[in-house]
Structure formats: C-alpha cells, structure tokens
Motif scaffolding. Structure first.
Motif, mmCIF file in Angstrom:
data_model
loop_
_atom_site.group_PDB
_atom_site.id
_atom_site.type_symbol
_atom_site.label_atom_id
_atom_site.label_comp_id
_atom_site.label_asym_id
_atom_site.label_seq_id
_atom_site.Cartn_x
_atom_site.Cartn_y
_atom_site.Cartn_z
ATOM 1 N N LEU A 40 -11.603 -107.010 20.433
ATOM 2 C CA LEU A 40 -11.334 -107.180 18.999
ATOM 3 C C LEU A 40 -10.305 -106.179 18.502
ATOM 4 O O LEU A 40 -9.445 -106.515 17.678
ATOM 5 C CB LEU A 40 -12.625 -107.052 18.195
ATOM 6 C CG LEU A 40 -13.572 -108.241 18.268
ATOM 7 C CD1 LEU A 40 -14.887 -107.920 17.589
ATOM 8 C CD2 LEU A 40 -12.927 -109.471 17.636
ATOM 9 N N VAL A 41 -10.378 -104.954 19.001
ATOM 10 C CA VAL A 41 -9.389 -103.953 18.603
ATOM 11 C C VAL A 41 -8.052 -104.240 19.288
ATOM 12 O O VAL A 41 -6.999 -104.191 18.651
ATOM 13 C CB VAL A 41 -9.886 -102.528 18.920
ATOM 14 C CG1 VAL A 41 -8.801 -101.495 18.615
ATOM 15 C CG2 VAL A 41 -11.143 -102.211 18.120
ATOM 16 N N HIS A 42 -8.105 -104.556 20.562
ATOM 17 C CA HIS A 42 -6.869 -104.816 21.314
ATOM 18 C C HIS A 42 -6.054 -105.946 20.684
ATOM 19 O O HIS A 42 -4.830 -105.859 20.568
ATOM 20 C CB HIS A 42 -7.194 -105.147 22.773
ATOM 21 C CG HIS A 42 -5.987 -105.508 23.580
ATOM 22 N ND1 HIS A 42 -5.089 -104.568 24.018
ATOM 23 C CD2 HIS A 42 -5.523 -106.717 24.004
ATOM 24 C CE1 HIS A 42 -4.116 -105.181 24.691
ATOM 25 N NE2 HIS A 42 -4.362 -106.477 24.696
ATOM 26 N N PHE A 43 -6.725 -107.003 20.270
ATOM 27 C CA PHE A 43 -6.024 -108.136 19.663
ATOM 28 C C PHE A 43 -5.905 -108.006 18.146
ATOM 29 O O PHE A 43 -5.603 -108.960 17.450
ATOM 30 C CB PHE A 43 -6.696 -109.453 20.053
ATOM 31 C CG PHE A 43 -6.490 -109.807 21.499
ATOM 32 C CD1 PHE A 43 -5.235 -110.160 21.962
ATOM 33 C CD2 PHE A 43 -7.546 -109.760 22.392
ATOM 34 C CE1 PHE A 43 -5.024 -110.470 23.294
ATOM 35 C CE2 PHE A 43 -7.351 -110.068 23.729
ATOM 36 C CZ PHE A 43 -6.092 -110.421 24.186
ATOM 37 N N GLN A 44 -6.167 -106.808 17.637
ATOM 38 C CA GLN A 44 -5.960 -106.415 16.240
ATOM 39 C C GLN A 44 -6.783 -107.207 15.231
ATOM 40 O O GLN A 44 -6.360 -107.414 14.100
ATOM 41 C CB GLN A 44 -4.474 -106.455 15.907
ATOM 42 C CG GLN A 44 -3.675 -105.514 16.782
ATOM 43 C CD GLN A 44 -2.193 -105.565 16.500
ATOM 44 O OE1 GLN A 44 -1.703 -106.466 15.820
ATOM 45 N NE2 GLN A 44 -1.465 -104.595 17.021
ATOM 46 N N PHE A 45 -7.955 -107.674 15.662
ATOM 47 C CA PHE A 45 -8.895 -108.229 14.689
ATOM 48 C C PHE A 45 -9.573 -107.086 13.933
ATOM 49 O O PHE A 45 -10.007 -107.268 12.803
ATOM 50 C CB PHE A 45 -9.961 -109.093 15.378
ATOM 51 C CG PHE A 45 -9.453 -110.425 15.839
ATOM 52 C CD1 PHE A 45 -9.256 -111.454 14.935
ATOM 53 C CD2 PHE A 45 -9.152 -110.641 17.167
ATOM 54 C CE1 PHE A 45 -8.784 -112.695 15.352
ATOM 55 C CE2 PHE A 45 -8.676 -111.873 17.596
ATOM 56 C CZ PHE A 45 -8.485 -112.898 16.695
ATOM 57 N N LEU A 46 -9.692 -105.953 14.599
ATOM 58 C CA LEU A 46 -10.263 -104.750 13.996
ATOM 59 C C LEU A 46 -9.278 -103.600 14.164
ATOM 60 O O LEU A 46 -8.504 -103.579 15.127
ATOM 61 C CB LEU A 46 -11.589 -104.372 14.672
ATOM 62 C CG LEU A 46 -12.762 -105.324 14.484
ATOM 63 C CD1 LEU A 46 -13.954 -104.855 15.308
ATOM 64 C CD2 LEU A 46 -13.150 -105.422 13.022
#
Length: 157
Positions: free
Chosen positions: A95-101
């Motif tokens: 989620l962080v890697h794909f910039q959702f978070l």
C-alpha cells in the motif's frame, strides 16, 4: 460451530463492514484505500481472536464450541496466525509502495513486531496456557496499534 466462520466473522465485522460502511455513510462514496485498510484491520482482528482461543480450547470444546483451534489444532491455528501476519506486513508494504498510503504508514510495521513476538511465544508455550498471558497481551498491542497507526497515517495523508 463453524471453524472457518469463527475465524473470519469478527475480522469482517470490525474491518470491511465497519470501516467501509462508515466511510460510505460519511462521504456517500466507496473508497479503495478504505477497503485496503479495512482488510489489514480484518487480519489483525482475526489474529487477535485466533490466539485468544488457544487457552480456552478445553473449556470451549466441553460446551460444544468448534472454533478453528479446536477443529484443526493449535499448530495449524498458529500457522494461520503467521499467514495473516505475513499478509498484513506485505499488504502494508504494498500500500505504501504503490502510494495508496503515505510513507508514514510504514510505522504500522512496528506493531507487527509485537505480533511476531506473540507468535513465537505462543508457539513455544501453547501447551502451558497459564504462560500465554504475556503473548496474548503482545497480540492485543499488535491488534490495537496497527489500526491506530493506519488512522494516523491517513489523517496525515
């Protein structure tokens, strides 16, 4: 009496149902980030209840309950706990890697440390239920701090 329903019911209620319904009521729309975060919450809540069943296996079985740890045994319950924990870690990283978070959400990984300690401790001591309290407490810390850190990350997003 259904081990698989018992495994997922609370997590679904406190994760996807509660979080997504609240988001829908407050905003009038569905949000993919809320869905992903609700799945992380579902997994840690599932784990919370899964470990808490271990000390009560004999008492629960004596009154006819049939949760996951009774039906499949403690080693398989601990394997499922580890799988849920691993899935939570991978999900949060993705989620962080794909910039959702935001990157700040990586702080949620800190709470996974408590989950790992709980898994190790319960794996070593599950045959002595009185010694499980410390590890069950670590599991509670994991289950409470993970959603809290996700919420903080979303507020800062």
């Amino acid at each position: 009496r259904s081990p698989w329903l018992c495994l997922f019911a609370a997590g679904i209620a406190f994760g996807p149902l509660m979080i997504n319904a609240t988001y829908l009521v407050l905003t009038g729309e569905f949000n993919i980030i809320a869905l992903f975060c609700s799945l992380i919450c579902m997994l840690v809540i599932n784990n919370l209840l899964l470990l808490n069943q271990i000390p009560d296996i004999q008492a629960d079985a004596s009154v006819g309950r049939k949760h996951f740890a009774i039906a499949y045994g403690v080693p398989k319950a601990l394997a499922i706990y580890g799988l849920f924990l691993f899935t939570t870690v991978c999900g949060l990283i993705l989620l962080v890697h794909f910039q959702f978070l935001p990157n700040f959400a990586y702080l949620g990984l800190i709470s996974m440390f408590f989950g790992v300690l709980a898994l190790i401790g319960c794996s070593r001591n599950y045959q002595q239920p009185k010694q499980l309290n410390v590890y069950l407490g670590l599991n509670v810390i994991c289950a409470n701090t993970t959603p809290m850190l996700l919420a903080i990350a979303l507020i800062m997003y």
